[in-house]
Design a protein around this motif. Sequence first.
Motif, PDB file in Angstrom:
ATOM      1  N   CYS A   1       1.079   0.622   9.867  1.00 43.39           N
ATOM      2  CA  CYS A   1       0.249   0.910  11.050  1.00 43.39           C
ATOM      3  C   CYS A   1      -1.120   0.244  11.015  1.00 43.39           C
ATOM      4  N   GLY A   2      -1.532  -0.313   9.866  1.00 44.13           N
ATOM      5  CA  GLY A   2      -2.817  -1.010   9.779  1.00 44.13           C
ATOM      6  C   GLY A   2      -4.011  -0.121   9.500  1.00 44.13           C
ATOM      7  N   SER A   3      -3.798   1.168   9.351  1.00 44.05           N
ATOM      8  CA  SER A   3      -4.912   2.081   9.068  1.00 44.05           C
ATOM      9  C   SER A   3      -5.424   1.881   7.654  1.00 44.05           C
ATOM     10  N   GLY A   4      -6.728   2.072   7.460  1.00 44.95           N
ATOM     11  CA  GLY A   4      -7.291   2.045   6.123  1.00 44.95           C
ATOM     12  C   GLY A   4      -6.762   3.222   5.326  1.00 44.95           C
ATOM     13  N   VAL A   5      -6.475   2.990   4.055  1.00 46.53           N
ATOM     14  CA  VAL A   5      -5.952   4.065   3.209  1.00 46.53           C
ATOM     15  C   VAL A   5      -6.803   4.212   1.964  1.00 46.53           C
ATOM     16  N   ILE A   6      -6.768   5.391   1.386  1.00 40.42           N
ATOM     17  CA  ILE A   6      -7.481   5.675   0.152  1.00 40.42           C
ATOM     18  C   ILE A   6      -6.816   4.862  -0.956  1.00 40.42           C
ATOM     19  N   PRO A   7      -7.606   4.164  -1.792  1.00 39.35           N
ATOM     20  CA  PRO A   7      -7.020   3.286  -2.810  1.00 39.35           C
ATOM     21  C   PRO A   7      -5.960   3.937  -3.705  1.00 39.35           C
ATOM     22  N   SER A   8      -6.095   5.209  -4.035  1.00 46.76           N
ATOM     23  CA  SER A   8      -5.121   5.845  -4.916  1.00 46.76           C
ATOM     24  C   SER A   8      -3.977   6.526  -4.167  1.00 46.76           C
TER      25      SER A   8
ATOM     26  N   CYS B   1       0.260   7.446   9.304  1.00 47.76           N
ATOM     27  CA  CYS B   1       1.660   7.377   9.742  1.00 47.76           C
ATOM     28  C   CYS B   1       2.655   7.889   8.708  1.00 47.76           C
ATOM     29  N   GLY B   2       2.202   8.120   7.471  1.00 46.67           N
ATOM     30  CA  GLY B   2       3.084   8.658   6.438  1.00 46.67           C
ATOM     31  C   GLY B   2       3.895   7.630   5.671  1.00 46.67           C
ATOM     32  N   ALA B   3       3.706   6.353   5.957  1.00 49.43           N
ATOM     33  CA  ALA B   3       4.474   5.310   5.273  1.00 49.43           C
ATOM     34  C   ALA B   3       4.156   5.293   3.774  1.00 49.43           C
ATOM     35  N   ALA B   4       5.161   4.994   2.965  1.00 50.92           N
ATOM     36  CA  ALA B   4       4.967   4.881   1.518  1.00 50.92           C
ATOM     37  C   ALA B   4       4.109   3.656   1.228  1.00 50.92           C
ATOM     38  N   LEU B   5       3.202   3.791   0.261  1.00 48.74           N
ATOM     39  CA  LEU B   5       2.278   2.714  -0.070  1.00 48.74           C
ATOM     40  C   LEU B   5       2.542   2.146  -1.458  1.00 48.74           C
TER      41      LEU B   5
END
Length: 129
Positions: free
Chosen positions: A101-108, A115-119
């Motif tokens: 989704c392109g949202s910024g995520v927390i590094p850890s 969106c709940g996608a696996a990182l």
Amino acid sequence: MEQFNTLLKAAEYAVTRCGSFRFATSDEKYDRKSLMAIAEVSDAENPADEDSFYVVSPGGAIGFCEDGEDIDWLFLTNSSIDEDLPTALQTASQIKFCPKCGSGVIPSARFCGACGAALQGLKRFSIHD
């Protein structure tokens, strides 16, 4: 975060990310066609100098970086309201983004908060990637 020498090039890229924009300091709204027209006029009347450039966030927001460090966000998208837009280029190079989704995520983080996608295996995106 992508970099561009002209607002028109930044807008061409941004419209692939989003279809509607608003000016950061007002409620004026722009669709793809009107954003492109504004960008073309802006480049003709006020081109960026060689030390300046435009940046586009993963969600499609467009910013201007005059000193190579601070980002002045010009055009926001509906998704950039929830996007953590950096105020400095140094900060931007450390941000990780969700590939879905392109949202910024927390590094850890293991999952995207938006969106709940696996990182798993998500790399840090650099402004030079």
